[in-house]
Design a protein around this motif. Sequence first.
Motif, PDB file in Angstrom:
ATOM      1  N   PHE A 179       0.861  -1.179   0.000  1.00 42.71           N
ATOM      2  CA  PHE A 179       0.000   0.000   0.000  1.00 42.71           C
ATOM      3  C   PHE A 179       0.899   1.229   0.000  1.00 42.71           C
ATOM      4  O   PHE A 179       1.823   1.317   0.819  1.00 42.71           O
ATOM      5  CB  PHE A 179      -0.896   0.016   1.242  1.00 42.71           C
ATOM      6  CG  PHE A 179      -1.823  -1.160   1.330  1.00 42.71           C
ATOM      7  CD1 PHE A 179      -3.117  -1.077   0.827  1.00 42.71           C
ATOM      8  CD2 PHE A 179      -1.411  -2.345   1.914  1.00 42.71           C
ATOM      9  CE1 PHE A 179      -3.980  -2.154   0.901  1.00 42.71           C
ATOM     10  CE2 PHE A 179      -2.269  -3.435   1.995  1.00 42.71           C
ATOM     11  CZ  PHE A 179      -3.562  -3.334   1.485  1.00 42.71           C
ATOM     12  N   VAL A 180       0.631   2.161  -0.905  1.00 40.79           N
ATOM     13  CA  VAL A 180       1.459   3.359  -1.009  1.00 40.79           C
ATOM     14  C   VAL A 180       0.895   4.449  -0.101  1.00 40.79           C
ATOM     15  O   VAL A 180      -0.233   4.912  -0.298  1.00 40.79           O
ATOM     16  CB  VAL A 180       1.516   3.877  -2.467  1.00 40.79           C
ATOM     17  CG1 VAL A 180       2.452   5.081  -2.569  1.00 40.79           C
ATOM     18  CG2 VAL A 180       1.962   2.773  -3.417  1.00 40.79           C
ATOM     19  N   MET A 181       1.679   4.849   0.891  1.00 41.59           N
ATOM     20  CA  MET A 181       1.266   5.901   1.801  1.00 41.59           C
ATOM     21  C   MET A 181       1.760   7.272   1.337  1.00 41.59           C
ATOM     22  O   MET A 181       1.104   8.293   1.542  1.00 41.59           O
ATOM     23  CB  MET A 181       1.798   5.614   3.209  1.00 41.59           C
ATOM     24  CG  MET A 181       1.348   4.287   3.784  1.00 41.59           C
ATOM     25  SD  MET A 181      -0.447   4.173   3.961  1.00 41.59           S
ATOM     26  CE  MET A 181      -0.738   5.334   5.285  1.00 41.59           C
ATOM     27  N   ARG A 182       2.930   7.274   0.752  1.00 43.30           N
ATOM     28  CA  ARG A 182       3.524   8.514   0.238  1.00 43.30           C
ATOM     29  C   ARG A 182       4.474   8.157  -0.892  1.00 43.30           C
ATOM     30  O   ARG A 182       5.158   7.143  -0.830  1.00 43.30           O
ATOM     31  CB  ARG A 182       4.291   9.232   1.354  1.00 43.30           C
ATOM     32  CG  ARG A 182       4.980  10.522   0.948  1.00 43.30           C
ATOM     33  CD  ARG A 182       5.671  11.172   2.136  1.00 43.30           C
ATOM     34  NE  ARG A 182       6.676  10.292   2.720  1.00 43.30           N
ATOM     35  CZ  ARG A 182       7.924  10.161   2.261  1.00 43.30           C
ATOM     36  NH1 ARG A 182       8.317  10.852   1.194  1.00 43.30           N
ATOM     37  NH2 ARG A 182       8.774   9.342   2.861  1.00 43.30           N
ATOM     38  N   GLY A 183       4.503   8.988  -1.945  1.00 43.36           N
ATOM     39  CA  GLY A 183       5.394   8.729  -3.059  1.00 43.36           C
ATOM     40  C   GLY A 183       4.687   8.092  -4.244  1.00 43.36           C
ATOM     41  O   GLY A 183       3.451   8.072  -4.316  1.00 43.36           O
ATOM     42  N   THR A 184       5.487   7.504  -5.147  1.00 45.90           N
ATOM     43  CA  THR A 184       4.940   6.938  -6.391  1.00 45.90           C
ATOM     44  C   THR A 184       5.724   5.707  -6.812  1.00 45.90           C
ATOM     45  O   THR A 184       6.959   5.683  -6.730  1.00 45.90           O
ATOM     46  CB  THR A 184       5.015   7.973  -7.533  1.00 45.90           C
ATOM     47  OG1 THR A 184       4.439   9.205  -7.106  1.00 45.90           O
ATOM     48  CG2 THR A 184       4.276   7.474  -8.772  1.00 45.90           C
ATOM     49  N   VAL A 185       5.002   4.681  -7.254  1.00 46.68           N
ATOM     50  CA  VAL A 185       5.615   3.459  -7.777  1.00 46.68           C
ATOM     51  C   VAL A 185       5.080   3.202  -9.179  1.00 46.68           C
ATOM     52  O   VAL A 185       3.865   3.222  -9.392  1.00 46.68           O
ATOM     53  CB  VAL A 185       5.296   2.240  -6.870  1.00 46.68           C
ATOM     54  CG1 VAL A 185       5.831   0.953  -7.497  1.00 46.68           C
ATOM     55  CG2 VAL A 185       5.890   2.441  -5.480  1.00 46.68           C
ATOM     56  N   LYS A 203       1.246   3.983  -9.452  1.00 46.99           N
ATOM     57  CA  LYS A 203       0.589   3.849  -8.150  1.00 46.99           C
ATOM     58  C   LYS A 203       1.057   4.978  -7.221  1.00 46.99           C
ATOM     59  O   LYS A 203       2.207   5.000  -6.786  1.00 46.99           O
ATOM     60  CB  LYS A 203       0.922   2.488  -7.528  1.00 46.99           C
ATOM     61  CG  LYS A 203       0.477   1.296  -8.375  1.00 46.99           C
ATOM     62  CD  LYS A 203      -1.034   1.216  -8.487  1.00 46.99           C
ATOM     63  CE  LYS A 203      -1.483  -0.035  -9.232  1.00 46.99           C
ATOM     64  NZ  LYS A 203      -2.957  -0.151  -9.277  1.00 46.99           N
ATOM     65  N   GLY A 204       0.139   5.907  -6.960  1.00 48.24           N
ATOM     66  CA  GLY A 204       0.443   7.010  -6.064  1.00 48.24           C
ATOM     67  C   GLY A 204      -0.104   6.771  -4.670  1.00 48.24           C
ATOM     68  O   GLY A 204      -0.634   5.694  -4.363  1.00 48.24           O
ATOM     69  N   ALA A 205       0.025   7.772  -3.814  1.00 47.33           N
ATOM     70  CA  ALA A 205      -0.451   7.664  -2.438  1.00 47.33           C
ATOM     71  C   ALA A 205      -1.935   7.313  -2.410  1.00 47.33           C
ATOM     72  O   ALA A 205      -2.732   7.890  -3.145  1.00 47.33           O
ATOM     73  CB  ALA A 205      -0.202   8.974  -1.706  1.00 47.33           C
ATOM     74  N   GLY A 262       7.966  -3.324  -9.963  1.00 50.12           N
ATOM     75  CA  GLY A 262       7.401  -2.175  -9.263  1.00 50.12           C
ATOM     76  C   GLY A 262       8.558  -1.306  -8.806  1.00 50.12           C
ATOM     77  O   GLY A 262       9.346  -1.717  -7.949  1.00 50.12           O
ATOM     78  N   VAL A 263       8.697  -0.118  -9.401  1.00 48.24           N
ATOM     79  CA  VAL A 263       9.870   0.726  -9.164  1.00 48.24           C
ATOM     80  C   VAL A 263       9.449   2.064  -8.565  1.00 48.24           C
ATOM     81  O   VAL A 263       8.582   2.762  -9.117  1.00 48.24           O
ATOM     82  CB  VAL A 263      10.643   0.978 -10.478  1.00 48.24           C
ATOM     83  CG1 VAL A 263      11.923   1.759 -10.202  1.00 48.24           C
ATOM     84  CG2 VAL A 263      10.966  -0.337 -11.173  1.00 48.24           C
ATOM     85  N   ALA A 264      10.063   2.442  -7.458  1.00 53.18           N
ATOM     86  CA  ALA A 264       9.782   3.744  -6.842  1.00 53.18           C
ATOM     87  C   ALA A 264      10.422   4.836  -7.698  1.00 53.18           C
ATOM     88  O   ALA A 264      11.627   4.789  -7.960  1.00 53.18           O
ATOM     89  CB  ALA A 264      10.339   3.786  -5.431  1.00 53.18           C
TER      90      ALA A 264
END
Length: 214
Positions: A129-135, A149-151, A170-172
């Motif tokens: 689950f993305v809480m902050r940032g982007t993948v 996939k954003g926050a 899946g890359v940040a």
Amino acid sequence: YFLSKGLCTVMDEKETVVYKVLTSGDYFGEFSLLFSTKRQVNIKARTFCDYFILTKEDFMNLQSDYPDFKNVMKREGMKKILSRVKMWKEVEEAHGGFWENLMSRMRSRSVSRGTYVVRAGEEGDGMYFVMRGTVEIRSEDERKVFAVKGAGSWFGEYSLIEDKKRTAHGVAVEDTELWELKKEDWEDLMREIGDDTVVEKLRSNMMIEREREE
């Protein structure tokens, strides 16, 4: 926003569907404090309204001044994300506390820009689950981006119910904060529920959602 007087209508972007009517004592917009996302609904005053506003800047200052408040809001943010996972909603309604049990098994993980959170070809061992940032979800040759996939979003959920290798990276693309749910912890929770009917319904919902996406 905290509504102290009046009525407001929550509608879709085209204002053709009414989701909810807000009255005195209700609040809205809290998701924007927890995540950097665009508004997803329109809210229009039906009568004269009075309301109080908590800005994101003041909200962030509160989290800095009160560490306990920050931890509570992180959990509330996670609940907000889980409430959007439609395929799990029935289980929460049938077994109150399902989301709390899920969160108790999750681990916080912070990654820097360029980190491969997951790699194509490796065994799927959990979801994120993305809480902050982007993948970015990329093809194995990295020539195509399948999704961003954003926050407030998630990925890798089907690895919880399938014994398959991952089919994408899946890359940040910036420094990112994630919550991770391992497959072994998910399976432990399913055993704890102990209701075969509910567990099978949950698995069925996830498989249906998978087929829709394909």
